[in-house]
Design an enzyme around this catalytic site. Sequence first.
Site, PDB file in Angstrom:
ATOM      1  N   SER A 344      40.765  41.621  40.875  1.00  0.00           N
ATOM      2  CA  SER A 344      41.543  40.065  40.662  1.00  0.00           C
ATOM      3  C   SER A 344      42.470  39.979  41.698  1.00  0.00           C
ATOM      4  CB  SER A 344      42.034  40.245  39.234  1.00  0.00           C
ATOM      5  OG  SER A 344      42.372  38.976  39.043  1.00  0.00           O
ATOM      6  N   ALA A 345      42.174  39.691  42.957  1.00  0.00           N
ATOM      7  CA  ALA A 345      43.002  39.859  43.837  1.00  0.00           C
ATOM      8  C   ALA A 345      43.789  38.386  44.303  1.00  0.00           C
ATOM      9  CB  ALA A 345      42.038  39.728  45.221  1.00  0.00           C
ATOM     10  N   GLY A 346      43.212  37.321  43.704  1.00  0.00           N
ATOM     11  CA  GLY A 346      44.176  36.087  44.108  1.00  0.00           C
ATOM     12  C   GLY A 346      45.757  36.167  43.331  1.00  0.00           C
ATOM     13  N   PRO A 347      46.576  35.383  44.294  1.00  0.00           N
ATOM     14  CA  PRO A 347      46.462  34.890  45.505  1.00  0.00           C
ATOM     15  C   PRO A 347      46.325  35.694  46.718  1.00  0.00           C
ATOM     16  CG  PRO A 347      48.656  34.727  44.784  1.00  0.00           C
ATOM     17  CD  PRO A 347      48.018  35.289  43.869  1.00  0.00           C
ATOM     18  N   GLU A 369      37.933  37.736  43.783  1.00  0.00           N
ATOM     19  CA  GLU A 369      38.443  36.760  43.171  1.00  0.00           C
ATOM     20  C   GLU A 369      37.567  35.909  42.447  1.00  0.00           C
ATOM     21  OE1 GLU A 369      40.739  34.363  40.945  1.00  0.00           O
ATOM     22  OE2 GLU A 369      41.538  36.023  41.894  1.00  0.00           O
ATOM     23  N   ASP A 396      32.781  36.926  39.299  1.00  0.00           N
ATOM     24  CA  ASP A 396      33.581  37.480  37.942  1.00  0.00           C
ATOM     25  C   ASP A 396      33.709  39.045  37.868  1.00  0.00           C
ATOM     26  OD1 ASP A 396      34.557  37.956  35.318  1.00  0.00           O
ATOM     27  OD2 ASP A 396      33.112  36.550  34.526  1.00  0.00           O
ATOM     28  N   ASP A 414      44.874  44.082  38.862  1.00  0.00           N
ATOM     29  CA  ASP A 414      45.988  43.284  38.401  1.00  0.00           C
ATOM     30  C   ASP A 414      45.660  42.299  37.578  1.00  0.00           C
ATOM     31  OD1 ASP A 414      48.408  42.238  38.256  1.00  0.00           O
ATOM     32  OD2 ASP A 414      48.684  41.461  40.510  1.00  0.00           O
ATOM     33  N   CYS A 467      51.708  41.997  35.423  1.00  0.00           N
ATOM     34  CA  CYS A 467      53.278  41.559  35.579  1.00  0.00           C
ATOM     35  C   CYS A 467      53.819  40.938  34.241  1.00  0.00           C
ATOM     36  CB  CYS A 467      53.225  40.411  36.663  1.00  0.00           C
ATOM     37  SG  CYS A 467      54.950  39.944  37.165  1.00  0.00           S
TER      38      CYS A 467
END
Length: 547
Positions: A344-347, A369, A396, A414, A467
């Site tokens: 889930s690389a964004g941003p 992403e 996805d 992440d 986070c």
Amino acid sequence: MSRDSRSNDRAPRSGRGDGNDRPRRGHQQNQGNRQGHGNRQGSANGSRRNAKGRERNRGGRQPRQFSAAAPSQRNRSADPARKVAFDVLQAVAVDNAYANLALPHHIRRARLDQRDAGFATELTYGSLRELASLDAVLSECSDRPLKNIDPPVLDVLRIGTYQLLHMRVPQHAAVDETVALARDCVGAGAGGFVNAVLRRVTERSREEWAETLEAAITDPMARLALRYSHPEWVVRALRSSLVVHGRSADELEALLEADNVAPEVHLAALPGIATEQELKRLKATPSTWVPEAYSVNSGGDPLRWPGVAEGHIRVQDHGSQLAARVLAEADVAGADAGRWLDMSAGPGGKAALLAAIAAQRGAHLTANEVQEHRSNLVKQALRAVEEKAWTSVTGDGRDIGKAQPNHYDRILLDAPCSGLGALRRRPESRWRKQPSDIPALTRLQGELLNSALDALRPGGVLAYVTCSPHPAETLAILEDAFHRRKDIELLDTGAVLDSVTLTGEGDATRPADPVVGTSTGSTAQLFPHSHGTDAMFMALITKKEQA
């Protein structure tokens, strides 16, 4: 840096605050208007409207107060820095924009210098952070409910009140410049109302307002919610997070206070890419804790800074850097074939650091992403890394486990989360999330984790990162995974974190109790009040090798 250590004693644009250098337009007309304000008595029925139907004293029950400057001397246009703050607050409210993304754009468009950019930044973030406490004061100073005030006018009032109660801006400057902002950005009719309300705000200091408002609250959590301007449910969630992750509930106020302090700008120098010359030009201070990490106190738009503009240096919290490095340094069983995945690389912040490390090791990072526009951000973040070290894909993450089972050596998940760990950097996020959002997020987190575990090869390592310290998004997700699967093990995340820091002491909080379903291993939880980072959660998981 705290608000009180900033140079915020900003006067109006004249530099003196008396308005005497402004042209005296419409002098005779304004003289006549002032003479016409002599009779301020209400009508017999208590209305504040005169015989012509004009409303008086719209700010409250006190006699109406006027600007110290003569009408002909008052500012007719908004100060550019204050207008930037207003525009960003409107973008956040109307377009659901993120302040940290919208603010640099508006600063560039207004061509603010470093001083004005710093003022606009403090005013924007401060008004968003302190929204609840500002609104509580404004509710006492306005004769109409806040819900009945036009949203643009309310944003102007928040900007003015923040200057009066939280910055060293002279009162006359804060009021006069905010009235000018109202006239310029909302309309001439809003100026009188804004002036009247802000004059009432000036009747008490910040401490006096806090004492008055908190005196009516009996619930301790509700009192803390007002004092530190957090939603009450967030206060309770953060208290639970401290306890579950092995810390004392007595640290809650320190954590809430840390959320309201403007954080240092943290930088990640991409290994093998950032140059010493770029860092010297930035006057960046090296971290004593995180490898190739720095901090700067410069104001303004980071995208203009040397090295940052080229993508060689990334604006990235030290906690995020540690999460990427923990994955990169964890031991895998057998040879690392260099198949790395950011699910889930964004941003793209962690992806850029991982890709730079991968390039040094001859590995290859696939950065996935789900959203196309965020995939574009990832590509932009990765542009400084040699192209053979990474691939950006859009899809996805929940489908990757089935499409590529037992494939990757290292996976970073992440996971999308509530963001409660980054409230100091994303001040608007505390007001956007609701307790009802958590179940949907945890379902998604669990599905992504299961897919990531399917995609992980036996002996590989997966870093589950959020986070957010919220127990439902951290330990509860792991407990569910270990209940459902017997092919995974929790690694000693704390020990790996210790190994990647410059001091050899990651000093991250370990949970008070082991994760259900595991006999060894640990997770790691950072907190802003004790580590100076976002509240980053990390857990390293490996898949058992097949017999």
